[in-house]
Write a protein that holds these residues in place. Structure first.
Motif, PDB file in Angstrom:
ATOM      1  N   MET A 289      -0.487  -1.251  -6.373  1.00 61.36           N
ATOM      2  CA  MET A 289      -1.335  -0.153  -5.877  1.00 61.36           C
ATOM      3  C   MET A 289      -2.364   0.319  -6.894  1.00 61.36           C
ATOM      4  O   MET A 289      -3.347   0.956  -6.525  1.00 61.36           O
ATOM      5  CB  MET A 289      -0.449   1.047  -5.509  1.00 61.36           C
TER       6      MET A 289
ATOM      7  N   ASP B 281       0.825  -1.222   0.000  1.00 57.45           N
ATOM      8  CA  ASP B 281       0.000   0.000   0.000  1.00 57.45           C
ATOM      9  C   ASP B 281       0.851   1.261   0.000  1.00 57.45           C
ATOM     10  O   ASP B 281       0.408   2.316  -0.443  1.00 57.45           O
ATOM     11  CB  ASP B 281      -0.864   0.085   1.273  1.00 57.45           C
TER      12      ASP B 281
ATOM     13  N   CYS C  55      -3.464   4.273  -1.464  1.00 58.01           N
ATOM     14  CA  CYS C  55      -2.057   3.892  -1.679  1.00 58.01           C
ATOM     15  C   CYS C  55      -1.209   5.137  -1.955  1.00 58.01           C
ATOM     16  O   CYS C  55      -1.682   6.092  -2.561  1.00 58.01           O
ATOM     17  CB  CYS C  55      -1.941   2.937  -2.859  1.00 58.01           C
TER      18      CYS C  55
END
Ligand SMILES: NC(=O)c1ccc[n+]([C@@H]2O[C@H](COP(=O)([O-])OP(=O)(O)OC[C@H]3O[C@@H](n4cnc5c(N)ncnc54)[C@H](O)[C@@H]3O)[C@@H](O)[C@H]2O)c1
Length: 216
Positions: free
Chosen positions: A87, A22, A93
């Motif tokens: 992401m 993330d 993210c």
């Protein structure tokens, strides 16, 4: 970090241990002595200086410049190519790059590092725009001066006292000290957190006032 296969391997390990990535912090960076001049200002007599190890602008070695650009710029771009794939299209993210005070106004002696960090700041903006439609925010911090392995020998003598350059830096830092790791934490958390959901493409100085101070 500059080898894609090695980055892919690291990503697989992260994915196996924690799932999808993330947040990416592109922290690695540094300078090279072959991209560094011996003196801050060029003097006429430098043309005749044959002292072992002396480097004027005309002695800068492309290998040192290339090393420094690769480490700082490619070392930001390549990990992003690998880790940001996780992401794309998800929410929350972000990528955080590490720029430097050198990106705004270059420090003497280190043209390669200064140019490479300017490239990191520029790339931060480029990538923020590029990824803006797919949920990935991209920001950077620009630390002032923190005593680390990268600069300890430049800023302190073996007995721990400040070098002339170290004294100059503290003199140019209104808060009168080096930064500490703790000084970075809240900004890093802020930029990587969903609370910063509408913030992308910025570079935040964390510098004790260095960039605000004209020296007068
Ligand atoms: N120390 C400062 O005052 C200062 C100021 C502004 C920006 N920065 C930046 O902060 C970041 C961290 O630097 P630092 O001061 O902690 O220095 P440091 O030398 O302690 O850390 C640099 C890290 O980069 C890693 N690294 C170098 N080459 C690598 C490679 N090819 N592959 C993988 N890892 C590699 C090193 O192992 C090391 O952990 C760097 O991007 C640096 O340019 C530092």
């Amino acid at each position: 970090m500059l080898e894609k296969a090695s980055l892919e391997k690291a990503k697989t390990e992260v994915n196996n241990a924690y799932g999808k990535c993330d947040i990416l912090i592109n922290g690695a960076g540094g300078n090279h002595p072959l991209g560094t001049t011996s003196n801050p200002f060029f003097q006429l007599e430098d043309l005749e200086n044959t002292t072992e190890g002396f480097k004027s602008f005309f002695d800068l070695d492309p290998k040192g410049i290339e090393f420094t650009f690769n480490l700082n710029f490619l070392g930001t771009l390549l990990p992003t190519q690998v880790f940001a794939k996780d992401m794309v299209g998800r929410n929350g993210c972000s990528v955080l790059n590490i720029s430097s005070m050198n990106a705004y106004t270059p420090l003497t002696k280190i043209p390669a590092y200064s140019g490479a960090k300017a490239a990191v700041s520029n790339f931060t903006q480029w990538l923020a725009v590029h990824f803006s439609k797919v949920g990935i925010r991209v920001n950077a911090i620009a630390p002032g001066f923190f005593l680390t392995d990268q600069n300890r020998a430049l800023l302190t003598n073996p007995d721990g006292s400040a070098t002339q350059r170290g004294e100059q830096i503290i003199g140019q830092t209104p808060m009168g000290r080096y930064g500490t790791p703790q000084d970075l934490v809240s900004t890093v958390n802020w930029l990587c957190d969903d609370g910063a959901a509408f913030i992308t493409g910025i570079v935040v100085p964390i510098d004790g006032g260095f960039s605000a101070y004209s020296g007068v």
